[in-house]
Design an enzyme around this catalytic site. Sequence first.
Site, PDB file in Angstrom:
ATOM      1  CG  HIS A   1      -9.358   1.173   3.659  1.00  0.00           C
ATOM      2  ND1 HIS A   1      -9.639   1.611   5.363  1.00  0.00           N
ATOM      3  CD2 HIS A   1      -7.778   1.837   3.339  1.00  0.00           C
ATOM      4  CE1 HIS A   1      -8.517   2.656   5.156  1.00  0.00           C
ATOM      5  NE2 HIS A   1      -7.713   2.428   4.876  1.00  0.00           N
TER       6      HIS A   1
ATOM      7  CG  ASP B   1      -0.343  -0.162   2.740  1.00  0.00           C
ATOM      8  OD1 ASP B   1       0.065   1.072   2.638  1.00  0.00           O
ATOM      9  OD2 ASP B   1      -0.354  -0.880   3.305  1.00  0.00           O
TER      10      ASP B   1
END
Length: 443
Positions: free
Chosen positions: A351, A254
Amino acid sequence: MSETTRQDHDNRHGHNDDRAPLAGISRRRLLGTAGAAGATGLALGAVGGAGAYAASRPAPATALTTVGTDSVPFHGAHQPGITTPLHARGHLIAFDLAPGAGRKEAAALLRRWSATARTLMAGEPAAGGGAGTAEADGGHDTGIALDAGPSSLTVTFGFGRTFFDRTGLAARRPAALDPLPAFSSDHLDAGRSNGDLWIQIGSNDALVAFHALRALQKDAGEAARVRWQMNGFNRTPGATAHPMTSRNLMGQIDGTGNPKQSDPDFDRRIFVPATPAAGTPSWMAGGSYAVVRRIRMLLDDWEKLSLTKQEQVIGRRKSDGAPLTGGTETTDPDLDRLGPDGKPVIPGNAHARISTPEANGGAAMLRRPFSFHDGIGPDGTPDAGLLFVCWQADPLKGFVPVQRKLDRGDALSAFIRHEASGLFAVPGGAREGEYVGQRLLES
């Protein structure tokens, strides 16, 4: 200066001549020589935290043996440690001014801290000694980082909301320092939140980072006392075969969606303009606001999920960080794509979907976090997660709207816990001859 003294001086500062034996070459000099000789290795790129919370821009390929020689300027339009690539090691520390200390003591403290930061970032020994310490009459360096180069050390300073009351400067407090709203997922420890003063330390060498931490804590002397301190880490430069986005403690790649300095609106989103808007005092020109959150990851619960379920919670593939709708890590997710079952490929509570700027009116922040692991708790679970640090020109337009939306339905919320929080005004960089915060404290 005697020969022995001269040689000791040269060794400490990376100098050498025909009189000095090879054994006397400092580590800093040796690393630079090895790098010039063609030692191989590559530095990592961005490093990440929880979900879309963590990112950094990729660093240029760097020979591993030159890590210690890299330095970051102390002076500039902005403070170091904001757009600097993520460090392998970091410390976050907050101080409260001591009872009776006010504006005068705060100015002297920032002057000392700035001088120490400038010296250490250049790879030189600390002068040593804050007011009221045993070293105040000349001081000495602790030797913790002896022979090491600067290792990309940065030191960043910020002011909390309470600082302005305690220094009689409440009239010059920015409106953006209003307290953050409460979020339903918060489990905040007041003793590890906020503070009058905040320092962020980062380096690619753990000893260099600790050396800076120790020197600055000593410099505080009798003027300020530690409120809380947190230690973090990221992947070490050279640990991967090529620059790449790292994985967080959940194993997810990420950090892909961070704003880039090449974006035309980067400065507008991250830094206070040279002519600040109404409600922002002139001393904040070139500055930014840091939101700091200690986010514990419930790793035992997370690791019980299947790979497929983990990917649905995040909205990205675990193998390469690409969105579930396909492509590569940098491919924009197709939030409208439906699967054979007629449901969104990227779930509505994923998310990545909820935190994307497109879903938050363009709200953006520069995430620059550290991971942490503080041992095993009494219940046998790891006390580990993310020291989330994000930067923005206005937290009411950056962090707050995104966190409000995450708070209402992010699938990741079941696996994380916000345990500490702080908001700090970080003034612009010090000019040559200035200390950080001088335009506030001496105007």
